[in-house]
Motif scaffolding. Structure first.
Motif, short mmCIF file in Angstrom:
data_model
loop_
_atom_site.label_atom_id
_atom_site.label_comp_id
_atom_site.label_asym_id
_atom_site.label_seq_id
_atom_site.Cartn_x
_atom_site.Cartn_y
_atom_site.Cartn_z
N ARG A 74 0.83 -1.21 0.00
CA ARG A 74 0.00 0.00 0.00
C ARG A 74 0.86 1.25 0.00
O ARG A 74 0.59 2.22 -0.73
N ALA A 77 2.40 1.75 -3.41
CA ALA A 77 1.40 2.20 -4.38
C ALA A 77 1.20 3.71 -4.26
O ALA A 77 1.03 4.41 -5.26
N ASP A 78 1.25 4.23 -3.03
CA ASP A 78 1.12 5.66 -2.83
C ASP A 78 2.35 6.40 -3.36
O ASP A 78 2.23 7.50 -3.91
N GLN A 80 4.13 5.41 -5.88
CA GLN A 80 3.96 5.39 -7.34
C GLN A 80 3.06 6.55 -7.80
O GLN A 80 3.36 7.23 -8.78
N LYS A 81 1.96 6.79 -7.06
CA LYS A 81 1.05 7.89 -7.40
C LYS A 81 1.76 9.23 -7.26
O LYS A 81 1.62 10.11 -8.12
N GLN A 82 2.51 9.39 -6.17
CA GLN A 82 3.20 10.66 -5.94
C GLN A 82 4.22 10.96 -7.03
O GLN A 82 4.42 12.12 -7.41
N GLY A 84 3.97 9.83 -10.08
CA GLY A 84 3.31 9.83 -11.38
C GLY A 84 3.80 8.75 -12.31
O GLY A 84 3.81 8.91 -13.54
N SER A 250 6.49 9.64 3.53
CA SER A 250 5.47 9.06 2.65
C SER A 250 4.92 7.76 3.22
O SER A 250 3.70 7.55 3.28
N THR A 254 1.01 6.97 4.76
CA THR A 254 0.15 5.86 4.34
C THR A 254 -0.32 5.06 5.55
O THR A 254 -1.51 4.76 5.70
#
Length: 309
Positions: A74, A77-78, A80-82, A84, A250, A254
């Motif tokens: 998890r 995955a966050d 990865q979003k940050q 982009g 980060s 999460t």
């Protein structure tokens, strides 16, 4: 004259030495920037364990599962979003109690998702995310051994795993004073449990959830019991590289969000109170009061702050 070039030679030597130090420092800083490393490579390497109870274990064939692996997944995955990133390749590398810290420090793994105790000594080498599990150290024995207490271990063989702190806690326990036992070491948690299962050890001292997990996966779980006093209480956390605040913040955010939303408790229930693979047997360990307190008041305090008074 031969001596006329000496000062210049010294200066060049000093300059070269300083440049080497600066280069080394720059390399260390780069290695500590996990965000940048992930962005540059599009991949991340997760350190996992093969037999750390329901926190982190293997199903074989390169598949690794567990409470801490779900939490790390998890968090990544966050990340990865940050960043982009359209895709993030997550690689798994099994580590042991003795090599997990060096492999994190040298960049072989980027995050360690096992069963590592956060303590003051280790905090000098690595960083820890928020505590997600507070462990009780206990002893497992054969059910027919007659052993019920630490005081009955005199003259016995006690197994533990290389690179762990469990036997240290056993030796410091007040009821272990004057108890003369022989320590036998397993390479990993499964190997240590095998020492008990095969009769080469009379007891296995370790995190209660590791003991419970190995018992649940054994051929005949009814042959074993977790007995005796609680030897120590230790905060277990995901391990990160030191001096990398952006990555730690980060991961912490999460975890903090999962604690607040109740998702942390739901995942815990999945891994510790319901049947899990491969044997489809429950570890049957509801969260302790100390674990619930860590979720209610997120922190990364070391084990020394949990010392029993």
């Amino acid at each position: 004259m031969p001596g006329s070039n000496r000062p210049s030679g010294r200066k060049n030597h000093v300059k070269t030495f300083i440049l080497a130090i600066v280069a080394a420092a720059a390399t260390t800083t780069a290695n500590a920037d996990t965000f940048q490393k992930i962005k540059d490579t599009g991949s991340v390497t997760m350190g996992v364990r093969e037999s750390s109870g329901a926190l982190s274990y293997t199903l074989g064939g390169g598949a690794y599962v567990g409470f801490h692996i779900d939490l790390c997944s998890r968090a990544l995955a966050d990340v990865q979003k940050q960043l982009g990133l359209p895709k993030l390749e997550v690689k798994y590398l099994p580590v042991t109690s003795s090599n997990r810290i060096p492999l994190l420090q040298n960049g072989t793994i980027d995050i360690e998702c096992g069963s590592t105790t956060n303590n003051a000594t280790r905090q000098q080498q690595v960083a820890f995310a928020l505590t997600t599990y507070v462990e009780e150290i206990r002893i497992a024995v054969k059910a027919n051994s007659g052993i019920q207490s630490v005081s009955q271990l005199s003259g016995r063989k006690v197994a533990t795993t290389v690179g762990t702190t469990s036997v240290q806690l056993l030796r410091r326990h007040e009821k272990a004073h004057g108890v003369d036992f022989q320590e036998v070491l397993g390479r990993d948690q499964a190997d240590s449990f095998l020492l008990l299962d095969s009769g080469r050890a009379d007891a296995f001292v370790m995190d209660a959830q590791v003991l419970a997990g190995n018992i649940a996966k054994s051929r005949n779980p009814s042959e074993f019991r977790i007995v005796g006093e609680v030897l120590g209480v230790e905060p277990i956390a995901i391990m990160l590289r030191k001096d990398d605040p952006k990555f730690k913040n980060s991961v912490d955010e999460t975890l903090r969000g999962m604690m607040k939303s109740g998702e942390m408790a739901r995942l815990y229930e999945k891994w510790f109170t319901k049947p899990i693979l491969p044997a489809n047997v429950s570890v049957n360990l509801p969260p302790s009061d100390a674990t619930r307190a860590a979720w209610a008041n997120p922190n990364d305090k070391p084990a020394e702050d949990y010392a029993r008074r």
